[in-house]
Motif scaffolding. Sequence first.
Motif, PDB file in Angstrom:
ATOM      1  N   GLN A 197      -6.435 -32.078 -72.415  1.00 37.96           N
ATOM      2  CA  GLN A 197      -5.856 -30.804 -72.823  1.00 37.96           C
ATOM      3  C   GLN A 197      -6.933 -29.715 -72.783  1.00 37.96           C
ATOM      4  O   GLN A 197      -8.057 -29.920 -73.231  1.00 37.96           O
ATOM      5  N   ASP A 234      -8.445 -20.078 -80.252  1.00 42.57           N
ATOM      6  CA  ASP A 234      -9.171 -20.755 -81.324  1.00 42.57           C
ATOM      7  C   ASP A 234     -10.642 -20.362 -81.269  1.00 42.57           C
ATOM      8  O   ASP A 234     -11.338 -20.636 -80.294  1.00 42.57           O
ATOM      9  N   PRO A 278      -8.774 -26.404 -74.005  1.00 41.36           N
ATOM     10  CA  PRO A 278      -8.904 -25.841 -75.355  1.00 41.36           C
ATOM     11  C   PRO A 278      -8.044 -24.580 -75.502  1.00 41.36           C
ATOM     12  O   PRO A 278      -7.806 -23.857 -74.548  1.00 41.36           O
ATOM     13  N   ASP A 279      -7.615 -24.352 -76.701  1.00 41.47           N
ATOM     14  CA  ASP A 279      -6.792 -23.185 -77.005  1.00 41.47           C
ATOM     15  C   ASP A 279      -7.666 -21.930 -76.908  1.00 41.47           C
ATOM     16  O   ASP A 279      -8.671 -21.814 -77.612  1.00 41.47           O
ATOM     17  N   VAL A 286     -13.621 -23.361 -81.129  1.00 35.10           N
ATOM     18  CA  VAL A 286     -13.744 -24.279 -79.995  1.00 35.10           C
ATOM     19  C   VAL A 286     -15.150 -24.169 -79.416  1.00 35.10           C
ATOM     20  O   VAL A 286     -15.692 -23.079 -79.242  1.00 35.10           O
ATOM     21  N   THR A 287     -15.766 -25.326 -79.142  1.00 40.72           N
ATOM     22  CA  THR A 287     -17.093 -25.315 -78.526  1.00 40.72           C
ATOM     23  C   THR A 287     -16.938 -25.164 -77.013  1.00 40.72           C
ATOM     24  O   THR A 287     -16.134 -25.847 -76.379  1.00 40.72           O
TER      25      THR A 287
END
Length: 109
Positions: free
Chosen positions: A26, A32, A28-29, A35-36
């Motif tokens: 998936q 967000d 990353p959003d 998130v790294t």
Amino acid sequence: MSFPKWLAMAALASLPFAAAAQAQKQAPDPTDANVTIHAAAYDSAFRKYQPAGEQNETPDKVWRAANDEMQRLGGHAGHMKGAGDSKETAKPDHAPQHHRPDNKSKEKK
């Protein structure tokens, strides 16, 4: 159709479904903030560039020397050899008849 053949056909027909059922990573959003994200790496095309050293001659002298060499050789790859051929650039006497400029074979003595 025999049972083993039917089973093989069913297995082949189910392969696309098995491939689609694989776990997908998936993304990353993007909204967000926690998130790294891995840092982008930049590799310049000029990283291994080595500048040319100083030339002893100016470009016009290099060009003239290259043209003089081509004239001495009889043109690019010898394409311009003509009546003014020197002994070092003339065609050899043992050339096949169809390669001779006058298209006459020379008799061997």
